[in-house]
Scaffold this motif. Structure first.
Motif, PDB file in Angstrom:
ATOM      1  N   UNK A 129      -0.534-125.735  58.473  1.00 46.12           N
ATOM      2  CA  UNK A 129      -0.732-126.211  59.959  1.00 46.12           C
ATOM      3  C   UNK A 129      -0.279-127.730  60.207  1.00 46.12           C
ATOM      4  N   UNK A 130      -1.165-128.514  59.147  1.00 44.72           N
ATOM      5  CA  UNK A 130      -0.877-130.039  58.997  1.00 44.72           C
ATOM      6  C   UNK A 130       0.629-130.540  59.005  1.00 44.72           C
ATOM      7  N   UNK A 131       1.311-129.813  57.924  1.00 49.70           N
ATOM      8  CA  UNK A 131       2.364-130.205  57.684  1.00 49.70           C
ATOM      9  C   UNK A 131       3.557-129.548  58.415  1.00 49.70           C
ATOM     10  N   UNK A 132       3.109-128.308  59.145  1.00 52.09           N
ATOM     11  CA  UNK A 132       4.069-127.702  59.978  1.00 52.09           C
ATOM     12  C   UNK A 132       5.064-126.878  59.067  1.00 52.09           C
ATOM     13  N   UNK A 133       4.800-126.274  57.837  1.00 53.06           N
ATOM     14  CA  UNK A 133       5.553-125.704  56.945  1.00 53.06           C
ATOM     15  C   UNK A 133       5.282-124.301  56.904  1.00 53.06           C
ATOM     16  N   UNK A 142      16.149-122.429  44.757  1.00 54.46           N
ATOM     17  CA  UNK A 142      16.952-123.170  46.004  1.00 54.46           C
ATOM     18  C   UNK A 142      18.222-122.363  46.267  1.00 54.46           C
ATOM     19  N   UNK A 143      19.093-121.866  45.361  1.00 59.38           N
ATOM     20  CA  UNK A 143      20.332-121.218  45.670  1.00 59.38           C
ATOM     21  C   UNK A 143      20.015-119.792  45.972  1.00 59.38           C
ATOM     22  N   UNK A 144      18.949-119.196  45.714  1.00 58.14           N
ATOM     23  CA  UNK A 144      18.716-117.644  45.889  1.00 58.14           C
ATOM     24  C   UNK A 144      18.278-117.240  47.389  1.00 58.14           C
ATOM     25  N   UNK A 145      17.486-116.230  47.320  1.00 59.03           N
ATOM     26  CA  UNK A 145      17.128-115.597  48.652  1.00 59.03           C
ATOM     27  C   UNK A 145      15.974-116.524  49.092  1.00 59.03           C
ATOM     28  N   UNK A 146      14.955-117.046  48.217  1.00 55.73           N
ATOM     29  CA  UNK A 146      13.893-117.930  48.627  1.00 55.73           C
ATOM     30  C   UNK A 146      14.475-119.229  49.443  1.00 55.73           C
ATOM     31  N   UNK A 147      15.658-119.767  49.209  1.00 48.85           N
ATOM     32  CA  UNK A 147      16.307-120.741  49.924  1.00 48.85           C
ATOM     33  C   UNK A 147      15.131-121.954  50.030  1.00 48.85           C
ATOM     34  N   UNK A 148      14.535-122.433  49.306  1.00 53.20           N
ATOM     35  CA  UNK A 148      13.856-123.496  48.946  1.00 53.20           C
ATOM     36  C   UNK A 148      14.855-124.818  49.402  1.00 53.20           C
ATOM     37  N   UNK A 149      14.235-125.512  50.534  1.00 54.77           N
ATOM     38  CA  UNK A 149      14.824-126.730  50.861  1.00 54.77           C
ATOM     39  C   UNK A 149      13.960-127.882  50.775  1.00 54.77           C
ATOM     40  N   UNK A 165       6.071-125.889  51.656  1.00 55.23           N
ATOM     41  CA  UNK A 165       7.491-125.623  51.231  1.00 55.23           C
ATOM     42  C   UNK A 165       8.016-125.126  52.755  1.00 55.23           C
ATOM     43  N   UNK A 166       9.574-125.286  52.694  1.00 51.83           N
ATOM     44  CA  UNK A 166      10.124-124.893  53.924  1.00 51.83           C
ATOM     45  C   UNK A 166      11.589-124.566  53.675  1.00 51.83           C
ATOM     46  N   UNK A 167      12.318-124.045  54.263  1.00 43.35           N
ATOM     47  CA  UNK A 167      13.492-123.327  54.062  1.00 43.35           C
ATOM     48  C   UNK A 167      14.528-124.418  54.818  1.00 43.35           C
ATOM     49  N   UNK A 168      14.099-125.395  55.729  1.00 46.92           N
ATOM     50  CA  UNK A 168      14.691-126.287  56.448  1.00 46.92           C
ATOM     51  C   UNK A 168      14.363-127.612  55.958  1.00 46.92           C
TER      52      UNK A 168
END
Length: 400
Positions: A40-44, A105-112, A133-136
């Motif tokens: 919630x604090x980091x909005x992820x 990063x490159x797979x479905x989890x898409x960690x950015x 963690x976020x995908x954006x």
């Protein structure tokens, strides 16, 4: 992806991690609340409490994902604990050469986006991280970074508190076990004192009669028997006093001793009828054990073998062998035997067979239970093979 470089003190770090006994434990609301708050604090969408084991990262708490662990080789957190920074922030993993080809990063989890604060012990070992963690692609402002560090400290505080509680519980259990053991030991030892006391009483009575009627040299032999029995009694009492003050010494205090001498001493302490023969092995090896525990085990086993022998020619045999790990003893007799359905029960506290011995006395139910406790405390094992009217053999193995 190549293996991540481990800390120079990696073995010490893994030892520290294991000391918390946290890996593979169930989910706990206190930890779940902290990842919810971090998210919630980091909005992820994702926040994790990640602990880095030898070959994996395991999640004690996980908000936004259901997975409980991943390989360490693809772990962002493994980089975070090796960086020695108070926080590691990766705003765009696809543009970071450390992670651009990472399957997370490159797979479905898409960690950015990733930000992780190491969970560091008082000794400086990083156990894992509190991470978001976020995908954006995104950034954290200074307020968010500060709050994430505060939350990470709360995670570590909870881990420390949990470990201290476990240590206190273990210490309390050890104290309870010691108290129970010393109570049982004292009861059994007090019972064992009756043997040399009986010898003193009987020989004193015989000495008085012979002295009054015969005035012969046999008195000297009886006096010697009194002296030996009394000395053995004094040693036993002194040992009881010492170990009653510090019960842990009953097991912890190991010493090297000659087993032949001790077994002969034990037999001398017992009242052995004329129709009972005791065969002791010749043991070339000196044993390295708790002497008082060894004495109590064999005083009880030999005493029982004598007391519950109803044969005209009673035989008690002690055998010895050893291997790389254990000293092994067998105490065999040709006495009354024990029915098979009692072979496990006889080691239970206060259990008796409700039979009388050769002196018309019933057992207390303490001896074999305490023997089993002592053998277990010596990292050994004891079991029995027996048949009614054919005899009994106790098999004892004691860890070297």
């Amino acid at each position: 992806m190549p293996l991540i470089a481990r800390e120079v003190n990696e073995d010490e770090r893994l030892t520290a991690l294991k000391s918390y006994h946290i890996l593979d434990t169930a989910e706990e609301k206190d930890f779940d609340d902290l990842t919810d708050l971090a998210s919630a604090i980091c909005q992820t969408p994702v926040a994790l409490i990640s602990l880095i084991d030898g070959n994996r990262q395991w999640f004690k708490a996980h908000t936004g994902v259901e997975i409980r662990e991943t390989s360490r080789d693809v772990s962002f957190c493994a980089h975070a604990i090796a960086s020695y920074d108070d926080i590691m922030v990766v705003e765009d993993a696809k543009a970071d050469e450390r992670f651009a080809n990472n399957p997370l990063v490159t797979g479905e989890t898409n960690i950015t986006f990733y930000a992780g604060v190491p969970l560091v012990t008082e000794d400086g070992h990083a156990l894992g991280t509190l991470c978001v963690i976020d995908q954006a692609r995104r950034t954290l402002d200074e307020n968010q970074k500060t709050n994430l560090k505060i939350l990470a400290k709360q995670v570590m505080d909870k881990l420390e508190l949990r470990r201290k509680v476990m240590h206190l519980e273990a210490a309390n259990q050890e104290l309870l076990n010691s108290n129970v053991l010393i109570q049982k030991f004292a009861s059994m030892a007090a019972h064992d004192i009756k043997n040399p006391l009986s010898s003193i009483l009987l020989t004193s009575q015989a000495l008085k009669i012979r002295h009054e009627k015969l005035q012969d040299e046999g008195c000297i032999r009886l006096v010697d028997l009194n002296i030996i029995a009394t000395k053995n009694l004094m040693v036993l009492v002194e040992e009881m006093l010492a170990y009653s003050k510090e019960p842990s010494l009953l097991i912890a205090k190991k010493q090297r001793f000659n087993a032949n001498t001790i077994l002969q001493k034990i037999v001398a302490m017992l009242t052995v009828p004329d129709n009972i023969s005791i065969e002791l092995p010749v043991i070339a090896t000196e044993l390295q054990l708790s002497l008082i525990a060894f004495e109590q085990i064999f005083i009880n086993l030999l005493s029982n073998a004598i007391r519950y022998n109803n044969k005209d020619n009673g035989i008690v045999k002690v055998a010895f062998s050893e291997d790389e790990e254990f000293y092994r003893f067998e105490v065999e007799d040709n006495g009354i035997g024990i029915a098979e359905h009692y072979h496990e029960k006889i080691f239970s506290n206060n259990f008796t067979l409700k039979v009388t011995d050769r002196y018309n006395q019933k057992g207390s139910g303490i001896g074999l239970s305490t023997v089993k406790d002592l053998v277990n405390a010596l990292n050994g094992n004891i079991y029995v093979q027996s048949a009614l009217e054919k005899g009994t053999t106790f098999f004892v193995s004691i860890k070297k």
